[in-house]
Design a protein around this motif. Structure first.
Motif, PDB file in Angstrom:
ATOM      1  N   ILE A  51     -14.980  -5.246   2.290  1.00 53.28           N
ATOM      2  CA  ILE A  51     -13.586  -4.906   2.592  1.00 53.28           C
ATOM      3  C   ILE A  51     -13.576  -3.577   3.331  1.00 53.28           C
ATOM      4  O   ILE A  51     -14.285  -2.646   2.957  1.00 53.28           O
ATOM      5  CB  ILE A  51     -12.767  -4.772   1.291  1.00 53.28           C
ATOM      6  N   ILE A  57      -4.686  -7.990   2.466  1.00 52.11           N
ATOM      7  CA  ILE A  57      -4.795  -8.595   1.143  1.00 52.11           C
ATOM      8  C   ILE A  57      -3.484  -9.305   0.832  1.00 52.11           C
ATOM      9  O   ILE A  57      -2.403  -8.735   1.005  1.00 52.11           O
ATOM     10  CB  ILE A  57      -5.089  -7.521   0.068  1.00 52.11           C
ATOM     11  N   CYS A  78       1.049  -7.084  -3.230  1.00 49.60           N
ATOM     12  CA  CYS A  78       0.461  -7.996  -2.239  1.00 49.60           C
ATOM     13  C   CYS A  78       1.238  -9.294  -2.086  1.00 49.60           C
ATOM     14  O   CYS A  78       0.689 -10.274  -1.582  1.00 49.60           O
ATOM     15  CB  CYS A  78      -0.986  -8.294  -2.593  1.00 49.60           C
ATOM     16  N   VAL A  84      -5.683  -2.625   2.966  1.00 46.01           N
ATOM     17  CA  VAL A  84      -6.279  -1.894   1.848  1.00 46.01           C
ATOM     18  C   VAL A  84      -5.878  -0.423   1.916  1.00 46.01           C
ATOM     19  O   VAL A  84      -5.648   0.214   0.886  1.00 46.01           O
ATOM     20  CB  VAL A  84      -7.808  -2.064   1.854  1.00 46.01           C
ATOM     21  N   SER A  88      -4.037   1.562  -1.102  1.00 48.89           N
ATOM     22  CA  SER A  88      -4.602   2.810  -1.617  1.00 48.89           C
ATOM     23  C   SER A  88      -3.549   3.922  -1.618  1.00 48.89           C
ATOM     24  O   SER A  88      -3.443   4.684  -2.582  1.00 48.89           O
ATOM     25  CB  SER A  88      -5.809   3.213  -0.770  1.00 48.89           C
ATOM     26  N   THR A  99     -11.228  -0.751  -3.804  1.00 54.57           N
ATOM     27  CA  THR A  99     -12.219  -1.762  -3.448  1.00 54.57           C
ATOM     28  C   THR A  99     -12.802  -2.430  -4.692  1.00 54.57           C
ATOM     29  O   THR A  99     -12.987  -3.649  -4.730  1.00 54.57           O
ATOM     30  CB  THR A  99     -13.353  -1.130  -2.616  1.00 54.57           C
ATOM     31  N   LEU A 102     -10.118  -4.727  -6.105  1.00 47.90           N
ATOM     32  CA  LEU A 102      -9.955  -5.913  -5.275  1.00 47.90           C
ATOM     33  C   LEU A 102     -11.143  -6.860  -5.399  1.00 47.90           C
ATOM     34  O   LEU A 102     -10.978  -8.081  -5.331  1.00 47.90           O
ATOM     35  CB  LEU A 102      -9.736  -5.515  -3.815  1.00 47.90           C
ATOM     36  N   ALA A 113      -8.467 -12.168   0.936  1.00 46.65           N
ATOM     37  CA  ALA A 113      -8.685 -11.142   1.957  1.00 46.65           C
ATOM     38  C   ALA A 113      -8.690 -11.815   3.320  1.00 46.65           C
ATOM     39  O   ALA A 113      -9.331 -12.850   3.514  1.00 46.65           O
ATOM     40  CB  ALA A 113      -9.998 -10.419   1.711  1.00 46.65           C
TER      41      ALA A 113
END
Length: 138
Positions: A51, A57, A78, A84, A88, A99, A102, A113
């Protein structure tokens, strides 16, 4: 007016300990409790998903009852595709921790993804000609 910030105390001391950053207050987005990140991310000894910051996502299911609060927040965010980097920022967690979260969600197939959508700078000539001919027929 902001609420007063609690400070850690040293064992056996009546005064609060000095902040870890040399007396300066914590900056916005700066995490001052690395133990919390370890608890959220777990040991992290396994493989991580491939990722990067621009990977999109998308949630495939609602958060299960067994999900951690951070995983549940990720799944709720999501509902629409998010990168990502956005996740974050919204969760105020470092990229590495997101990460790890996920990777767990991908392994349990709760999220999907996707590669980011790449748009060409110049439109395809055949497409432009087809549009032009379609407009001329009107």
């Amino acid at each position: 007016m902001t609420p007063p910030q609690r400070q850690r105390r040293s064992p056996g001391s009546d005064r609060p300990a000095a902040p870890a950053s040399g007396g300066a207050p914590a900056k916005e987005g700066e995490v001052r409790n690395p133990e919390r990140l370890f608890v959220i991310g777990g040991e992290g000894g396994g493989e991580r998903a491939d990722i990067d910051l621009v990977t999109l996502i998308v949630a495939r299911a609602d958060p299960p009852v067994s999900a951690t609060p951070e995983q549940a927040a990720l799944l709720r965010l999501c509902a629409a595709p998010l990168s990502v980097a956005e996740l974050s920022a919204y969760l105020s967690l470092p990229f590495s921790v997101v990460t790890v979260l996920l990777t767990d969600l991908l392994a349990s197939e709760l999220v999907q993804a996707r590669a980011p959508i790449v748009r060409q700078k110049v439109a395809d000539r055949n497409l432009l000609e087809a549009v032009m001919h379609g407009l001329q027929k009107l």
